[in-house]
Enzyme design. Structure first.
Site, PDB file in Angstrom:
ATOM      1  N   GLY A 139      37.854 -43.009  11.283  1.00 18.12           N
ATOM      2  CA  GLY A 139      36.943 -41.864  11.160  1.00 18.12           C
ATOM      3  C   GLY A 139      35.876 -41.844  12.227  1.00 18.12           C
ATOM      4  N   LEU A 149      45.053 -38.275   9.877  1.00 15.55           N
ATOM      5  CA  LEU A 149      44.054 -38.676  10.872  1.00 15.55           C
ATOM      6  C   LEU A 149      44.016 -40.193  11.065  1.00 15.55           C
ATOM      7  CD1 LEU A 149      41.930 -37.184  12.557  1.00 15.55           C
ATOM      8  CD2 LEU A 149      40.252 -37.836  10.829  1.00 15.55           C
ATOM      9  N   ASP A 150      44.091 -40.650  12.308  1.00 13.53           N
ATOM     10  CA  ASP A 150      43.969 -42.071  12.657  1.00 13.53           C
ATOM     11  C   ASP A 150      45.064 -42.934  12.038  1.00 13.53           C
ATOM     12  OD1 ASP A 150      41.693 -41.190  13.859  1.00 13.53           O
ATOM     13  OD2 ASP A 150      40.300 -42.081  12.424  1.00 13.53           O
ATOM     14  N   GLU A 151      46.120 -42.292  11.555  1.00 15.38           N
ATOM     15  CA  GLU A 151      47.170 -43.067  10.877  1.00 15.38           C
ATOM     16  C   GLU A 151      48.495 -43.031  11.620  1.00 15.38           C
ATOM     17  OE1 GLU A 151      46.720 -44.913   8.313  1.00 15.38           O
ATOM     18  OE2 GLU A 151      44.880 -44.211   7.364  1.00 15.38           O
TER      19      GLU A 151
END
Lengths: 290, 290, 290, 290
Positions: free
Chosen positions: A206, A232-234
């Site tokens: 995040g 997100l970010d994964e």
């Protein structure tokens, strides 16, 4: 390992269920057409029973052309249920770069491109700020300013998608773009949309990872180059790097030091992508590093 | 940097609110008593207004003895509201080690101790398994087997606390002990209970970090040496280290490669602790690395 | 990547002049005998026109046994002028270790061997000092003390050669042995005699590298794992590693820090050797790292 | 650690024979003038009996101005036979950069300068080639083309010296300049003339280090940032860095990978220099890294 872009070569990428005889069949196919292997990488995921291959073939050694190769290879590919493609390395990929206000990743990529380190063209740079226009245009690359208003971002992303399409970009690089990409673009460019996250994922997912790293008192900070998915970010990780920090580093020092690993992780990750060294499967990658 | 343990020296550790004149006052105090500085480290956390100092003083240069130093220094310490202590480096610290089934961290620490790399004695090793007894006893160190039954662990930890107390251990090292330490021991040994966590914290908190790292597809794995607090895996970080992994590593390979960074992070962290290079404040550390 | 030693597998190592069709021919040969590839590495040295291959074959998938494989493969090998061998991975290699006074490399190797990290047996340890006997014997390994008098070393090395031969060692590891090995042993064990040099070769060739590094004021020190040839410190390099030092490190600190990279470079180098990942050609190596 | 250049601060650098009471005397001097220490680093070389100190003093806390400080400090400095200077950090140093044909180090330094990472001005760039003019001028920096003919270089270097003098440069950076600097310039700018050598010194001294590294088959290549003296490649080392290479790297790959460590070693080295973290003594440096 460095296939000079000027020298004719093709890269054949394959992934499929593992089976006895796959490599023999592929290599026989290539050899029968005179193909000389410049580089070959294989991986078998024994647990998943899945096979991965990357072959770089000397173009001048081949007795047939690219299209004929594809035609003749198709039945073999079907037989082994392959996902595959053949890349002509003499045609550089078209890479659109998106940036925000920070210059470091963009400047690094532009310099590497200009120094012929990256086998690609950069048809355009898109930014939600104006400040990097001069740097981009100095490199002779069109710069598109597409502001992204907080209230309604949909129009901006529609415009963005049009620009990318118009420039026929095959790959998009988010060089610290700092905006969440809408799902439609994520899925259109699945496996071709590369982000650099300014933390050692999955740590500090995040916003404001450097602040979080500072607050936690970690002794190493990092950066993660990954494909963007809707989560997100994964997305699948391509490359990561870290740098040592100490108690004497305040948050601004971490931001500054972090830039160096952001640059190195992104440029390596993009290079691996452009050399077709990365094969995505599920949420993970096989990366045939040189 | 290496103060040979045989050579007489004292380490003075101070932290206090920052103020003009602190260093002058401290150094004047030392100089007036003939003290020659072998090593000096300072840090000012400007944001927090906090001052940290570590001075290693040549023992033979001092005109007064240890106790007299403490007496005479106390008023100065009070004046500046210091937290402080003076360590006689000719008296090695007593370090109890707790281990479980895995031998790699314990074997590494024992070898370093035997090679005079660590300025400590190891009065005992405690384990919930029997398998490491012979290795420990070969080193001439008492081995205590204290099984920790799943149903009721309180008795085991009472016994453990007694053994540690009996051996007058000042510092406890959890060398992959794999059991959650009860709050009472955590608070009794606050800042003196060192753990090695087999992940790059705060990534993969909790159990099975290597499995989680494998599932996430990270390209670097790590280890974290930290002080244990009641908040599991959340204590102040002393040292971290990472090692590169690839798609060709299965979970067992990660476990194996991880051992090397566990060893290096723990041994460096313990060394810093034994040389009084680590000052804890809140949930963070100042580490005066050499 | 980790072929469990208990699981039956064979490693086929090949190097030969590069030619179209080699891989196809090899893989077809293996596939026709049911052989399933667990791992495959290739390298083509385009400049030299030389081809290198390492295939790990699942033993249970093969329809023929080891000897039959060798017989049937020989004509193919001849056709392509291959240098080649087939290793049965269920038979651990026999590794004799030679050490001097320092314990760190030996202790590390013995611990890794005991932890099943290294697919080998250690039939004996030979040393010109007595001090490591107890450690070696605790591991259940015969220890031979062979003093090497300065005046005449020939007898000592004759005795050493006999011991190694008697124990049928295939590979010799010099774990900081500190004596120059006579040419006869070097050539008998060409490509099978591994040394760890305590510097980042070719820096600081010869004796006292840490003193030289200290005098030169370098900011990184290193270690080099290499095959021994008659040219001292000039043999093919298998693996190197470095560690950061600073002005605060005196020579003894460098010696201590250097131990950690000596251990890591040697253990990784030996592991690569035991997994047949290293192919020597001229004074250089191809190392198929996992 | 980051003293923002806009915030008023002074750095006091001292080296002198070690003696009891030095730090007390210095710190008392500063405290008596209200000086608050932002950062303090000390080192005692016990073997040589030499003392090194770097103090960063908050400018607003000082009751006297810079010149007065120098005047009043002089007697104390004399008493302890100090070599010393006081730097006003609000006055950025003037750094002339010399480059040849390669752009990577120059582009990196210019970007860091433009991003306010380096507390300096760059009054000019001098090159023996024309190709980097546009890049330099885009940054608003004067570019001087001074060709260096093989037959007679003296005129070129005279011209170079004049340009540097005219621009009042205090520090010269050789960003891959590739010409041997004449002794006169070396001695005029002693301790202020910084080079980046494209090898891990003292390995591969002289020309073509990447070719030599390739021929030797090393597994790590490096770069060395050092002060230039009349002894080629032998000056005091400020910073070094390495990167892993493999058998699959040809010489061109090494050149490309090497650029990344050249950049990082040079930019860190220059940063340390500009922050007065480097103290030269003999052929070695004390570097107070943050």
């Amino acid at each position: 390992m460095s296939e000079s872009p000027s020298k004719s070569s093709f890269t054949l990428i394959i992934s499929c269920p593992d089976e006895v005889g796959i490599v023999a069949a592929i290599c026989q196919f290539i050899a029968q057409r005179g193909g000389s292997l410049i580089e070959s990488n294989q991986h078998t995921d024994v647990e998943q029973g899945w096979f991965y291959l990357r072959n770089v073939i000397d173009g001048q050694s081949l007795s047939i052309d690219e299209n004929r190769f594809r035609e003749e290879f198709a039945p073999l590919a079907d037989k082994f249920s392959m996902e595959w493609y053949l890349r002509d390395n003499s045609v550089p990929q078209r890479v659109a770069i998106m940036a925000s206000h920070s210059s470091h990743c963009l400047a690094d990529l532009l310099h590497r491109w200009k120094s012929n380190e990256l086998n690609c063209t950069i048809p355009c740079v898109i930014s939600n700020h104006e400040n990097l226009r001069s740097m981009v245009e100095w490199h002779g690359i069109p710069f598109h300013h597409v502001p992204v208003p907080k209230e309604d971002k949909s129009e901006a992303f529609e415009k963005t998608a049009n620009i990318i399409e118009r420039h026929q970009a095959e790959t998009i690089v988010l060089a610290r773009y700092m905006q969440i990409i809408p799902p439609a673009i994520c899925s259109s460019y699945s496996g071709r949309l590369i982000n650099i996250h300014h933390s050692f994922l999955p740590s500090f997912i995040g916003a404001n990872p450097y602040q979080k790293a500072y607050d936690r008192g970690v002794k190493l900070i990092g950066a993660t180059c990954h494909y963007v998915t809707e989560d997100l970010d994964e997305g699948p990780i391509i490359e990561q790097d870290v740098i040592r920090v100490s108690h004497s580093c305040d948050k601004d020092d971490m931001v500054r030091l972090g830039r160096d690993v952001e640059r190195s992780a992104l440029s390596r990750g993009l290079r691996y992508h452009l050399e077709d060294r990365v094969i995505v499967r599920g949420n993970k990658t096989v990366v045939f590093t040189p």
